[in-house]
Design an enzyme around this catalytic site. Structure first.
Site, short mmCIF file in Angstrom:
data_model
loop_
_atom_site.label_atom_id
_atom_site.label_comp_id
_atom_site.label_asym_id
_atom_site.label_seq_id
_atom_site.Cartn_x
_atom_site.Cartn_y
_atom_site.Cartn_z
CB CYS A 94 -1.07 -0.09 1.27
SG CYS A 94 -2.03 1.38 1.10
CB CYS A 97 -0.82 2.31 3.75
SG CYS A 97 -2.06 1.80 3.30
CG ASP A 98 3.10 1.33 4.49
OD1 ASP A 98 2.53 1.73 5.50
OD2 ASP A 98 3.03 0.00 4.07
#
Ligand SMILES: Cc1cc2nc3c(=O)[nH]c(=O)nc-3n(C[C@H](O)[C@H](O)[C@H](O)COP(=O)(O)OP(=O)(O)OC[C@H]3O[C@@H](n4cnc5c(N)ncnc54)[C@H](O)[C@@H]3O)c2cc1C
Length: 269
Positions: A94, A97-98
């Site tokens: 992701c 997300c990261d």
């Protein structure tokens, strides 16, 4: 998944919006319309008892006379040594997300379609260098994305290559790749896997819902499955010519909800 999408630029009414913002708007709208939104509850099992379907989380159970499966897909994995070991320690599925955790670092994205291209462009905003590792000799992303990739100096596309192993100590330090039979080690701090997704159909399959050869739920034009009272919508189905998009998923969701309503009211087609 909508909330993991970086920027959505093709959903009508929102020229440019992040996936997280759009998800929030969907949730607010659903709540305002009276939906009981039970977010963040993992569904562990679904079974049929008489003419009622029972859905269970680890603690609670919910029942109803109709059921709509809209569980989307989950990311396909590379299945190479080091991938599981370094998951959450440099290996990620992701980018939204990261990705920001890798500011001024070197990362690699595996894949060559739209999701991989979007991920590489997103990372290029934060990282000092991004490798895009793809097994073919040209990208299969939309031409506008491919052009952006080619114009972005921080991105190096590594064609005809497959990742073989992720290496590191506390976190990822490198990825070993094979390019036309030759092994090479790329020093990277993070590895993002963007090689597609598989439909989340385990629960539906266990209930006896018919799946096609690609493990997607087979639906009629009314989004009905082979089990009376069970409907499905979105990336999990074989509908919409499998043009997996937010717009098509929303459209299928509207049809499935209307079909469930008609089923409950006993309205025949
Ligand atoms: C990187 C990327 C970029 C994209 N960009 C775009 C774009 O720009 N425009 C566009 O239109 N589309 C885009 N898409 C595609 C779009 O995100 C999907 O087509 C859409 O989100 C599908 O909606 P859905 O409701 O079927 O599934 P999802 O959005 O995946 O929703 C399914 C939900 O079910 C939940 N779930 C799964 N299993 C369980 C369980 N057992 N218990 C409880 N909950 C569960 C999941 O956590 C998830 O929240 C992109 C996809 C990716 C991966």
């Amino acid at each position: 998944m909508v909330s993991e999408t970086s920027t959505v630029e093709n959903y009508l009414g929102f020229p440019s919006i992040t996936g997280a913002e759009l998800s929030k708007k969907f949730e607010e709208h659903a709540r305002a319309a009276g939906a009981d939104v039970l977010l963040y509850k993992g569904i562990m099992s679904v079974k049929k008892a008489g003419n009622v379907f029972e859905v269970r989380t680890d603690k609670e159970s919910y029942s109803g006379r109709t059921l709509i499966f809209a569980l989307g897909t989950k990311r396909r994995q590379l299945e190479i040594p080091g991938e599981k070991e370094f998951r959450g320690r440099g290996v990620s599925y992701c980018v939204t997300c990261d990705g920001a955790l890798f500011r001024d670092k070197t990362t690699a994205v595996v894949g060559g379609r739209n999701a991989a291209a979007t991920a590489a462009l997103f990372l290029a905003k934060h990282c000092k260098k991004v490798y895009l590792i793809y097994r073919r000799d040209r990208l299969r992303s939309d031409s506008i994305l491919t052009k952006r990739i080619n114009d972005e100096e921080k991105i190096e596309v590594v064609y005809n290559s497959n990742p073989l192993e992720v290496k590191g100590d506390k976190s990822v330090k490198s990825v070993v790749i094979e390019t036309r039979g030759r092994k090479k080690e790329l020093a990277v701090d993070g590895l993002f896997v963007e090689i597609g997704a598989v439909p989340s159909t385990e629960l539906a399959g266990k209930l006896g819902v018919k799946l096609n050869g690609e493990n997607r739920i087979e639906v009629s034009p009314a989004m009905a499955t082979n089990i009376r009272g069970v409907f499905a919508a979105g990336d999990i189905t074989n509908g919409s010519n499998k043009f997996d998009q937010i717009a098509t998923s929303v459209g299928e969701g509207a049809i499935a909800a209307n079909s469930a309503f008609r089923f409950l009211r006993g309205i025949k087609d």
